[in-house]
Scaffold this motif. Structure first.
Motif, PDB file in Angstrom:
ATOM      1  N   ALA A   1      34.155  32.253  42.422  1.00 40.54           N
ATOM      2  CA  ALA A   1      33.759  32.280  41.013  1.00 40.54           C
ATOM      3  C   ALA A   1      34.446  33.433  40.283  1.00 40.54           C
ATOM      4  O   ALA A   1      34.930  33.276  39.158  1.00 40.54           O
ATOM      5  N   ILE A   2      34.495  34.595  40.933  1.00 43.67           N
ATOM      6  CA  ILE A   2      35.166  35.759  40.328  1.00 43.67           C
ATOM      7  C   ILE A   2      36.652  35.482  40.155  1.00 43.67           C
ATOM      8  O   ILE A   2      37.252  35.820  39.128  1.00 43.67           O
ATOM      9  N   ASN A   3      37.261  34.855  41.150  1.00 44.42           N
ATOM     10  CA  ASN A   3      38.686  34.529  41.069  1.00 44.42           C
ATOM     11  C   ASN A   3      38.956  33.561  39.923  1.00 44.42           C
ATOM     12  O   ASN A   3      39.960  33.701  39.204  1.00 44.42           O
ATOM     13  N   ASN A   4      38.056  32.592  39.730  1.00 42.01           N
ATOM     14  CA  ASN A   4      38.192  31.643  38.615  1.00 42.01           C
ATOM     15  C   ASN A   4      38.111  32.388  37.278  1.00 42.01           C
ATOM     16  O   ASN A   4      38.841  32.074  36.331  1.00 42.01           O
ATOM     17  N   ALA A   5      37.218  33.379  37.209  1.00 43.22           N
ATOM     18  CA  ALA A   5      37.084  34.166  35.987  1.00 43.22           C
ATOM     19  C   ALA A   5      38.349  34.977  35.721  1.00 43.22           C
ATOM     20  O   ALA A   5      38.828  35.061  34.582  1.00 43.22           O
ATOM     21  N   LYS A   6      38.890  35.591  36.762  1.00 44.95           N
ATOM     22  CA  LYS A   6      40.107  36.394  36.616  1.00 44.95           C
ATOM     23  C   LYS A   6      41.269  35.556  36.102  1.00 44.95           C
ATOM     24  O   LYS A   6      42.038  35.991  35.241  1.00 44.95           O
ATOM     25  N   ILE A   7      41.396  34.339  36.629  1.00 42.04           N
ATOM     26  CA  ILE A   7      42.481  33.448  36.213  1.00 42.04           C
ATOM     27  C   ILE A   7      42.296  33.019  34.764  1.00 42.04           C
ATOM     28  O   ILE A   7      43.227  33.048  33.948  1.00 42.04           O
ATOM     29  N   ALA A   8      41.070  32.608  34.421  1.00 38.23           N
ATOM     30  CA  ALA A   8      40.808  32.096  33.073  1.00 38.23           C
ATOM     31  C   ALA A   8      40.945  33.176  32.009  1.00 38.23           C
ATOM     32  O   ALA A   8      41.466  32.923  30.917  1.00 38.23           O
ATOM     33  N   LEU A   9      40.486  34.376  32.319  1.00 37.13           N
ATOM     34  CA  LEU A   9      40.508  35.457  31.336  1.00 37.13           C
ATOM     35  C   LEU A   9      41.763  36.310  31.414  1.00 37.13           C
ATOM     36  O   LEU A   9      41.975  37.189  30.571  1.00 37.13           O
ATOM     37  N   GLN A  10      42.576  36.072  32.464  1.00 40.11           N
ATOM     38  CA  GLN A  10      43.801  36.850  32.663  1.00 40.11           C
ATOM     39  C   GLN A  10      43.492  38.350  32.727  1.00 40.11           C
ATOM     40  O   GLN A  10      44.124  39.178  32.052  1.00 40.11           O
ATOM     41  N   GLU A  11      42.478  38.697  33.537  1.00 41.50           N
ATOM     42  CA  GLU A  11      42.044  40.074  33.685  1.00 41.50           C
ATOM     43  C   GLU A  11      41.911  40.426  35.160  1.00 41.50           C
ATOM     44  O   GLU A  11      41.674  39.552  35.998  1.00 41.50           O
TER      45      GLU A  11
END
Length: 228
Positions: free
Chosen positions: A15-25
């Motif tokens: 889930a965190i990895n998905n967030a990092k990809i989507a937000l580019q952070e």
């Protein structure tokens, strides 16, 4: 408005990895809270809530501008972060630097005071000199000692009521829940009601005094011992 994003995955890491990809952070630039874990016979789903670090900074800037625009007599006190291993010191220092730059660009230096971290034994007098304490964390608090410290010396608190805060001290007198910056400004502009604050101050001092807290721990340990 502080934007909260939600992401999910089979694990918290996914889930965190998905967030990092989507937000580019990078993960260090995100505030992450686990919302829900769903387990079924053949499937597991973890959902998280994510707030970007830069969004938090923008929110603080907005808050500063709105409060001081409404009443120029107020001063905002902001403690510099402690040099502790428990926090990301570089990120905290970067946050303060961004806020300082904003304060300077808006010519608000006379209204915002940055100061050294306050030692625990000096907190009572620190809270006492304030008109209100802004407890603006949107991450869940398990207890919220800031709430008790401030109200115990007669200074009301504005919070988002996350976690256990509203259970620790009910809202309405010296503890106010807010949803927007405008809510906070309206409450602060009204000033303190000393009569209402006194009731909550007494509530905190009676319920959370050393004797009561110690007795609660003793009763808990005794109960755990009996259940063994």
């Amino acid at each position: 408005m502080l934007v909260r994003n939600r992401y999910s995955g089979k694990t918290k890491e996914e889930a965190i990895n998905n967030a990092k990809i989507a937000l580019q952070e990078l993960e260090k630039d995100l505030y992450i809270k686990e919302i829900e874990v769903k387990n079924s016979l053949f499937n597991k789903k973890v959902e998280i809530e994510v707030i970007r670090h830069d969004d938090v900074i923008e929110y603080i800037k907005e808050y500063l501008k709105e409060l001081i625009k409404n009443d120029s007599s107020y001063r905002l006190l902001i403690p510099l972060p402690p040099l502790a291993k428990q926090i990301n010191v570089d990120r905290e220092n970067e946050s303060i630097l961004q806020i300082k730059k904003y304060v300077s660009s808006q010519k608000l230096e006379d209204y915002v005071i940055f100061h050294k971290w306050i030692d625990y034994e000096d907190l009572p007098i620190y809270y006492y000199i304030g008109e209100y304490t802004l407890f603006l964390s949107k991450l869940p608090e398990t207890f919220g000692l800031t709430l008790l410290n401030s109200i115990s010396v007669g200074t009301p608190v504005l919070s988002y009521g996350v976690g256990a805060l509203n259970e620790v001290v009910p809202t309405g007198n010296a503890h106010f829940n807010i949803n927007t910056i405008e809510d906070a400004v309206k409450i602060i502009s009204k000033g303190k009601n000393e009569c209402n604050i006194k009731g909550d101050k007494n509530y905190v001092c009676e319920k959370y005094n050393l004797n009561n807290i110690s007795q609660s721990y003793i009763e808990l340990f005794e109960k755990l011992k009996e259940e063994k």
